[in-house]
Design a protein around this motif. Structure first.
Motif, PDB file in Angstrom:
ATOM      1  N   ASP A 259      34.334  43.754  78.074  1.00  0.00           N
ATOM      2  CA  ASP A 259      35.492  43.612  78.958  1.00  0.00           C
ATOM      3  C   ASP A 259      35.730  42.132  79.261  1.00  0.00           C
ATOM      4  N   GLY A 260      36.567  41.495  78.452  1.00  0.00           N
ATOM      5  CA  GLY A 260      36.845  40.078  78.645  1.00  0.00           C
ATOM      6  C   GLY A 260      37.476  39.778  79.986  1.00  0.00           C
ATOM      7  N   GLU A 261      38.320  40.690  80.457  1.00  0.00           N
ATOM      8  CA  GLU A 261      38.962  40.490  81.759  1.00  0.00           C
ATOM      9  C   GLU A 261      37.917  40.461  82.873  1.00  0.00           C
ATOM     10  N   LEU A 262      36.954  41.384  82.814  1.00  0.00           N
ATOM     11  CA  LEU A 262      35.915  41.449  83.837  1.00  0.00           C
ATOM     12  C   LEU A 262      35.028  40.209  83.782  1.00  0.00           C
ATOM     13  N   LEU A 263      34.699  39.746  82.581  1.00  0.00           N
ATOM     14  CA  LEU A 263      33.902  38.523  82.453  1.00  0.00           C
ATOM     15  C   LEU A 263      34.619  37.341  83.097  1.00  0.00           C
ATOM     16  N   ALA A 264      35.913  37.233  82.836  1.00  0.00           N
ATOM     17  CA  ALA A 264      36.686  36.127  83.416  1.00  0.00           C
ATOM     18  C   ALA A 264      36.733  36.227  84.940  1.00  0.00           C
ATOM     19  N   MET A 265      36.840  37.441  85.451  1.00  0.00           N
ATOM     20  CA  MET A 265      36.872  37.635  86.904  1.00  0.00           C
ATOM     21  C   MET A 265      35.545  37.228  87.543  1.00  0.00           C
ATOM     22  N   LEU A 266      34.437  37.569  86.884  1.00  0.00           N
ATOM     23  CA  LEU A 266      33.121  37.180  87.399  1.00  0.00           C
ATOM     24  C   LEU A 266      32.979  35.668  87.418  1.00  0.00           C
ATOM     25  N   LYS A 267      33.437  35.001  86.357  1.00  0.00           N
ATOM     26  CA  LYS A 267      33.340  33.540  86.314  1.00  0.00           C
ATOM     27  C   LYS A 267      34.172  32.921  87.432  1.00  0.00           C
ATOM     28  N   ARG A 268      35.393  33.402  87.633  1.00  0.00           N
ATOM     29  CA  ARG A 268      36.243  32.829  88.674  1.00  0.00           C
ATOM     30  C   ARG A 268      35.666  33.074  90.064  1.00  0.00           C
ATOM     31  N   SER A 269      34.866  34.144  90.193  1.00  0.00           N
ATOM     32  CA  SER A 269      34.255  34.461  91.484  1.00  0.00           C
ATOM     33  C   SER A 269      32.940  33.725  91.695  1.00  0.00           C
ATOM     34  N   ASN A 270      32.576  32.852  90.763  1.00  0.00           N
ATOM     35  CA  ASN A 270      31.414  31.960  90.866  1.00  0.00           C
ATOM     36  C   ASN A 270      30.088  32.643  90.564  1.00  0.00           C
ATOM     37  N   PHE A 271      30.087  33.631  89.668  1.00  0.00           N
ATOM     38  CA  PHE A 271      28.845  34.177  89.124  1.00  0.00           C
ATOM     39  C   PHE A 271      28.356  33.240  88.025  1.00  0.00           C
ATOM     40  N   PHE A 272      27.048  32.971  88.002  1.00  0.00           N
ATOM     41  CA  PHE A 272      26.529  32.047  86.991  1.00  0.00           C
ATOM     42  C   PHE A 272      25.426  32.646  86.130  1.00  0.00           C
ATOM     43  N   ALA A 273      24.902  33.842  86.470  1.00  0.00           N
ATOM     44  CA  ALA A 273      23.844  34.443  85.652  1.00  0.00           C
ATOM     45  C   ALA A 273      23.850  35.948  85.818  1.00  0.00           C
ATOM     46  N   ILE A 274      23.472  36.636  84.743  1.00  0.00           N
ATOM     47  CA  ILE A 274      23.438  38.102  84.717  1.00  0.00           C
ATOM     48  C   ILE A 274      22.098  38.546  84.133  1.00  0.00           C
ATOM     49  N   PHE A 275      21.431  39.485  84.805  1.00  0.00           N
ATOM     50  CA  PHE A 275      20.256  40.124  84.214  1.00  0.00           C
ATOM     51  C   PHE A 275      20.714  41.391  83.502  1.00  0.00           C
ATOM     52  N   VAL A 276      20.230  41.573  82.266  1.00  0.00           N
ATOM     53  CA  VAL A 276      20.613  42.719  81.440  1.00  0.00           C
ATOM     54  C   VAL A 276      19.355  43.417  80.935  1.00  0.00           C
ATOM     55  N   GLY A 277      19.328  44.733  81.006  1.00  0.00           N
ATOM     56  CA  GLY A 277      18.238  45.497  80.420  1.00  0.00           C
ATOM     57  C   GLY A 277      18.527  45.776  78.953  1.00  0.00           C
ATOM     58  N   ILE A 278      17.866  45.073  78.056  1.00  0.00           N
ATOM     59  CA  ILE A 278      18.066  45.278  76.613  1.00  0.00           C
ATOM     60  C   ILE A 278      17.016  46.235  76.068  1.00  0.00           C
ATOM     61  N   GLU A 279      15.781  46.083  76.463  1.00  0.00           N
ATOM     62  CA  GLU A 279      14.637  46.964  76.231  1.00  0.00           C
ATOM     63  C   GLU A 279      14.065  46.915  74.821  1.00  0.00           C
ATOM     64  N   SER A 280      14.900  47.158  73.795  1.00  0.00           N
ATOM     65  CA  SER A 280      14.347  47.280  72.435  1.00  0.00           C
ATOM     66  C   SER A 280      15.396  46.928  71.393  1.00  0.00           C
ATOM     67  N   PRO A 281      14.971  46.374  70.250  1.00  0.00           N
ATOM     68  CA  PRO A 281      15.907  46.144  69.153  1.00  0.00           C
ATOM     69  C   PRO A 281      16.130  47.373  68.279  1.00  0.00           C
ATOM     70  N   ASP A 282      15.352  48.431  68.510  1.00  0.00           N
ATOM     71  CA  ASP A 282      15.333  49.587  67.611  1.00  0.00           C
ATOM     72  C   ASP A 282      16.299  50.671  68.078  1.00  0.00           C
ATOM     73  N   THR A 283      17.238  51.025  67.206  1.00  0.00           N
ATOM     74  CA  THR A 283      18.262  52.008  67.570  1.00  0.00           C
ATOM     75  C   THR A 283      17.653  53.361  67.918  1.00  0.00           C
TER      76      THR A 283
END
Length: 538
Positions: A259-283
């Motif tokens: 969601d490019g729109e949501l990413l842009a909104m987060l940047k304009r709202s002064n978010f600078f880092a996101i934690f993401v749960g990736i967990e594994s490379p294996d499908t």
């Protein structure tokens, strides 16, 4: 109110990074100060955080009642606190996620207040004022109206003790990850506060004089995308009107990158880092753990999209899933390197109490006795080890885990990821200067770098090269890069510590000294009879 100690050995406490700016601990006890706001105005409340200060005899002598509780890796200290209070004849009330998930561990407390507290705190208060000195109060799951949650008692905090301050917008997550207890505690339909509510919390922080890093502690800020996208323009306007007193971080699922729109909104709202749960490379592993959302996209490309939107990513990875076929070390290392994620929190799979995973392992007879007990001598999911009988060889799992830590936290590899991140991180339109009063202003960027280099046990020349490379190629990214370097002060040495602990376990296994923990007999543990709530905006 006493916030118990987390076990000292953890990837998450960032002790050296805290020390660099004069803080004592990363995060505030947001749960306790929210409970404090629900108590009668006539009650005098004192807060002691055992992670930042000593609990004095005078604190207990002063109190008529102690309230405490926390997470699994605070369990040992919580139980010690309960015993300490009971020995003094001081009534103690326990709550929080671990007591809610494993109430039998806390039977020694006078009161157990289990689940989301807003709907049952009144019952507890009434019982106390009527003279009751013991009891248990259990909230109905997922029913709390968070729009009625009061502004937390930020006034109880000593801001200078913390690296950042936490606030919460929503509770719950639409996804069904098997190992996760969030949906068991808060449900799958994220409930959100009102815009006015959130602004009131931020105003309270602002009026208190706090400036700096604020973390939205939501387990998935975009779990209800419609709600967060409606709120962010309000936040953007507020932050601009107040001259950008706060910078924000949060946790979100990887589909944020779609969601490019949501990413842009987060940047304009002064978010600078996101934690993401990736967990594994294996499908296959992602599907089996019910994290299909990570299979629907290129993980590296998704992470890079977040970088291009001006926010860096920290991420979680797990080793030890049943579906792992052979070594997973190289694929996981390759994914971390290709994604250019400097801070990768890699842990061993741990069956948390009250999850789909734990119920499945119980049915299969694979849970260790005392699987929901956190022994005082162990750290976190990195050093405590798996608490179930693995399908893949335990020795292979430990070897993989050690190899991953050794490779990703090698100074050269870490700095290489910093340089690649810097090349992608679009920090244009982000303010170069931190607000007056921000704890991070205590050291200028260049002084911070010199202090970092003086404290690094290894790789100083490589870190200096990474800094100068980032300065020459993307100077706007330097503040973020120096922040990640500061984190290395903790995660670098801590990874070496973990490897030593894992080496001992490997040696015991290879020498035949390892004593397999006893297993609980298989039991027919059903899944909850009531279906989980319907997901919103999944």
């Amino acid at each position: 109110m006493i916030y118990p100690r987390f076990m000292a050995d953890s990837f998450w406490n960032f002790s050296e990074a805290c020390e660099l700016v004069g803080a004592k601990y990363p995060a505030i006890p947001l749960g306790l100060i929210t409970v404090a706001a629900l108590l009668p105005k006539s009650w005098n409340v004192r807060l002691v955080n055992r992670n930042t200060e000593e609990l004095a005899d005078g604190d207990l002598d002063w109190a008529d009642m102690v309230m405490t509780g926390g997470m699994l890796f605070q369990q040992s200290d919580t139980l010690e606190l309960i015993d300490m209070c009971r020995a003094r004849g001081l009534p103690v009330v326990v709550g929080g996620p671990d007591a809610t998930s494993s109430p039998h561990r806390y039977e020694s407390a006078n009161f157990r207040v289990l689940g989301e507290v807003e709907d049952i705190i009144g019952q507890f208060i009434a019982a106390w004022e009527q003279g009751s000195r013991a009891g248990m109060f259990v909230a109905e799951k997922f029913q709390v109206d968070v729009t009625k949650t009061p502004v937390p008692r930020f006034d109880l905090l000593k801001f200078e003790q913390y690296l950042y301050i936490g606030v919460q917008f929503s509770r719950g997550c639409p996804f069904t990850c098997e190992f996760c207890d969030i949906i068991e505690l808060y449900g799958r339909s994220p409930r959100t506060k009102t815009h006015d509510q959130m602004l009131a919390e931020l105003e309270a922080l602002y009026r208190s004089g706090y400036r700096g890093h604020v973390d939205f502690v939501d387990d998935n800020l975009i779990g209800n995308k419609k709600a967060i996208k409606a709120f962010l323009p309000t936040l953007e306007k507020w932050i601009e009107q107040h001259d950008y007193p706060f910078e924000f971080t949060t946790e979100a699922s990887l589909n944020l990158a779609d969601d490019g729109e949501l990413l842009a909104m987060l940047k304009r709202s002064n978010f600078f880092a996101i934690f993401v749960g990736i967990e594994s490379p294996d499908t296959e592993t992602l599907i089996a753990m019910r994290k299909k959302q990570n299979t629907r996209r290129s993980i590296p490309e998704s992470v890079h999209k977040i970088y291009h939107a001006g926010m860096f990513v920290t991420a979680g990875f797990i080793v030890g899933f049943d579906t792992e076929r052979g070594s997973v070390a190289e694929p996981m290392i390759e994914l971390i390197e290709e994604s250019a994620i400097p801070i990768a929190m890699v842990g061993l799979l741990y069956a948390l109490p009250n999850t789909q995973l734990t119920r499945r392992l119980a049915r299969e007879g694979r849970l260790h006795v005392d699987h929901d007990s956190a022994p005082a001598s162990k750290g976190d999911q990195c050093t405590a080890g798996v608490n179930y009988e693995t399908k893949r060889s335990r020795l292979e799992i430990l070897r993989d885990y050690r190899q991953i830590l050794e490779r990703i936290y090698d100074p050269d590899a870490f700095c290489g990821r910093l340089e690649r991140l810097s090349a992608m991180l679009d920090c244009s339109d982000r303010r170069k200067e931190l607000p007056e009063g921000d704890i991070r202003r205590r050291l200028s960027t260049i002084n911070m770098v010199h202090e970092l280099l003086s404290r690094l046990p290894e790789g100083r020349e490589r870190f200096w090269k990474a800094f100068t490379t980032c300065m020459s190629k993307n100077p706007q990214s330097v503040r973020a890069i120096v922040t990640l370097m500061a984190f290395y002060l903790h995660v670098g040495p801590y990874s070496r510590y973990v490897m030593k602990q894992i080496d001992r376990q490997i040696e015991d296994l290879e020498a035949g000294r390892f004593v397999a923990p006893k297993l609980l007999p298989a039991v027919a543990v059903p899944e909850p009879t009531a279906p989980l709530a319907v997901a919103v905006n999944a």
